[in-house]
Enzyme design. Sequence first.
Site, PDB file in Angstrom:
ATOM      1  N   GLU A 148       0.852  -1.194   0.000  1.00  0.00           N
ATOM      2  CA  GLU A 148       0.000   0.000   0.000  1.00  0.00           C
ATOM      3  C   GLU A 148       0.886   1.241   0.000  1.00  0.00           C
ATOM      4  OE1 GLU A 148      -4.098   1.500   2.195  1.00  0.00           O
ATOM      5  OE2 GLU A 148      -3.246  -0.465   2.613  1.00  0.00           O
ATOM      6  N   GLU A 206      -2.321   0.204  13.502  1.00  0.00           N
ATOM      7  CA  GLU A 206      -3.488   0.595  12.718  1.00  0.00           C
ATOM      8  C   GLU A 206      -4.787   0.320  13.465  1.00  0.00           C
ATOM      9  OE1 GLU A 206      -5.191  -0.075   8.165  1.00  0.00           O
ATOM     10  OE2 GLU A 206      -3.709  -1.474   8.994  1.00  0.00           O
TER      11      GLU A 206
END
Length: 861
Positions: free
Chosen positions: A458, A739
């Site tokens: 990502e 996260e």
Amino acid sequence: MKILQCRTNHMTNPIGFAMDYPVVSWIADSDESACQERAQIIVALDNQMKEIIYQSDPAANPDSTGVKLPIILKPCTEYYWTVQVWGDQGDTAVSQVNYFETGKREEPLGGQWITTPWEDKTISPYIRKSFRTEKEICKARLYVTGLGLVWPEMNGQRIGREYFAPGFTAVDRWVQIYTYDVTELMRQGDNVLGFMLGNGWAKGRFGGSRRTHTKTYINDYFLRAELRIQLADGSEQVIVTDDSWRCTPSPVLFDNFYDGEIYDERKVIPGWSAPEVSDDGWDYMVPANKVPLGGLEDRLSLPVIIKETIRPVEVIRTPAGEAVLDMGQNMVGWIRMRVHELSGTRIKLSHGEILQDGCFYRENLRTAKAEYIYISDGTEKAVEPHFTFYGFRYVKVEGVSGELNLEDFTGCVVYSDLDETGWVETSDQRINRLFENAKWSQKDNFLELPTDCPQRDERMGWTGDAQVFCKTASYNMETYAFYTKYLHDLWHEQQKNHGMVTHVVPSLLRESFTESAFWHGGASVWGDAAVIIPWTMYRHYGDITILERQYPSMSVWVDWIVGKYVDEKGLWSGGFQFGDWLALDGQGEDDRYGGTDTTYIASVFLKNSSLLVAQTAKLLGKEEDADRYQQISDRTRAAIRKEYFTEDGRMTIPTQTAHILALQFDLVEPEGRKLIAEGLIKLLEANNMHLSCGFVGTSYLCRVLSAEGCSEAAYKVLFQKDFPSWLYEVDMGATTIWERWNSVLPDGKISGTGMNSLNHYAYGSIVQWYYENMCGLTEKEPGFKEFYVRPEFTERFDHVEMEYHSPRGEIRIRWEKAKTKGREGYRLAVKVPFNTTAYVSLPGDSGKLCRLESGLHEIWC
């Protein structure tokens, strides 16, 4: 008196950076004067300050955080400037001579786009041009761009110390030109200018649809360069790219950001960029028929460099028999390795964030291989990658003969060249570790742009993450120039999307994902980065330039929302929304969007963004715009109150985030705030003083509690040790911010692999509360010209201290438990910079403010 930290466009002596006009700033300090009485800026074309082209009024008193110079800039020109400051007690100082140099500006970049002649476009090339310079050299500048990445050398030496030129942009909109001073590398006589090219963001496997296959934005390598050499006799020699340049395959057999790099030392041509090495037998480059990109512009990207190095703390022999280096810190960059192996030995380094069952693990990186493979030529040398980076704490080492020697490995920590500006330290080591975790996640994700994560497949500039963390980031580091580039990219994306802000910037999410709202744009909170980040930069640094630059972006974002999604009630009710992303109060374990009504969240942020645009318009003298956007804000606020509040002022959405937003964004009248705050406290108490909010609510939670006089509740939330909490991560051994609140379970197992980064700075926004509430610092006026000191004392600490190198100088705050004359209390020490004023308010003083001028002050309370 002395003058420090002179900057141009928030950079020290920049060369070749884009600037519509130069904005200079400085910091002064004085032991005699409290404030600046006047200042004069002088600009010249020589470093002796004799060819003066501008002098400001010596009687004026310009703001040191940003003075726009009214000079017309020419391309490829050096400018020098000084500032002299006079204090109110008559003392004065003159700065050293400062410097900036323009890039190509409106002047076209010389040369042709050239590419390799080979059918196999995956071959990374050596490229070079041999030439002679017969006369004495005065000055030489290289202007270069390329796709994907450029590694420049001259006469056998690397040019500069930065990586990943020419940066990350949406190449269909713009590509950056980098400028290098190569004067010291040139010779009178034979010279060689050389490049290696890598894949990077544009050509490599990167972004959206390129996560799982190899389709790229461009297929070929491209290079364009212009070398301008000024000679002692006043003449000029220019070398540009054309079909006379030569190329041959380089030792880089494979590279991309997700999977890593393969490098074969046996294929190295020693001295390949040196005049002593012949390029006879090399192929000729060919002109590129069509280069699929937008315009060329001078750079805005800060240099990406090795900012620090760390040593591994341990070699682990895992139950699986693996040899694994533990760096002791989740970091971004790579390993520099000393190799002493036989020719043909293949060494592989694999990178991961966590061990599982004591063994190496990288499944949470999804499809990213994150490997560095090095093939030895039999000679001893230190090696490291050229065209990739990794996010990791653990490194599995394969192929090395014998036992690993820790001295052979160095962790190179790589991020954009940002100066650290803020530190907080307390008497509680867990609270300190949380602060360090947030700062490390910032370092690790501020490589070229503010990314969501630095390790998996990502690594993109998600706007929501950038927005919620931008104030914290700006306390920790000097971020103005960094965000200027990011916002420039954001505006480019808006221009091709009718004002909509894409979820990631730059946006490379194309092809099959273009039709998916999740992968495109237009969501609240995320899109509101267009407004909140520039406003935050203005308030934090005091330089209005960023508002002038970004106003079209800010205003068109609100216009896009109003024109597309505001319903008859006046609410933002349409389009895709992330909601309170990753909140814990959603419907079921797989609900990532949280339990707070998405129309409510979107409307709240429309109310806020339109208000900030109104305030920006007023600052810029756009009175009609200011009235129009204020009306949008007021109308949206009224619609929210009508839809989501009862007649007696209660919030109808039973979530923490709904109450937090109501208080943070003034959705209730002053007399109704207590009721909403009580509702928030009840929700926290029902959850045993644990948070349940996600990306949206978490960044405001503790600040809202403090603002409502509930600092003890904020401390209770902060000090929770079990899931979900910040200290749960710390106690689980985290060295960066996760996260998810439960990225790692209590038994040490990773909670999932689909979307689970252990290096995600968003929840590190709690550090803003450290600075502003625990320590008590907030700006009263932009750029901390005036600031508040309102610390929130607690028995949990023996002491708390912070240091912040503000745009006007060093601010220090320390409070500690103390006794005097048999009485227990707190001692507060505050350092107030030159030319600023602090207003101190202490707990129990009922808002009474104590005014402090420049100097060091102690207060007993």
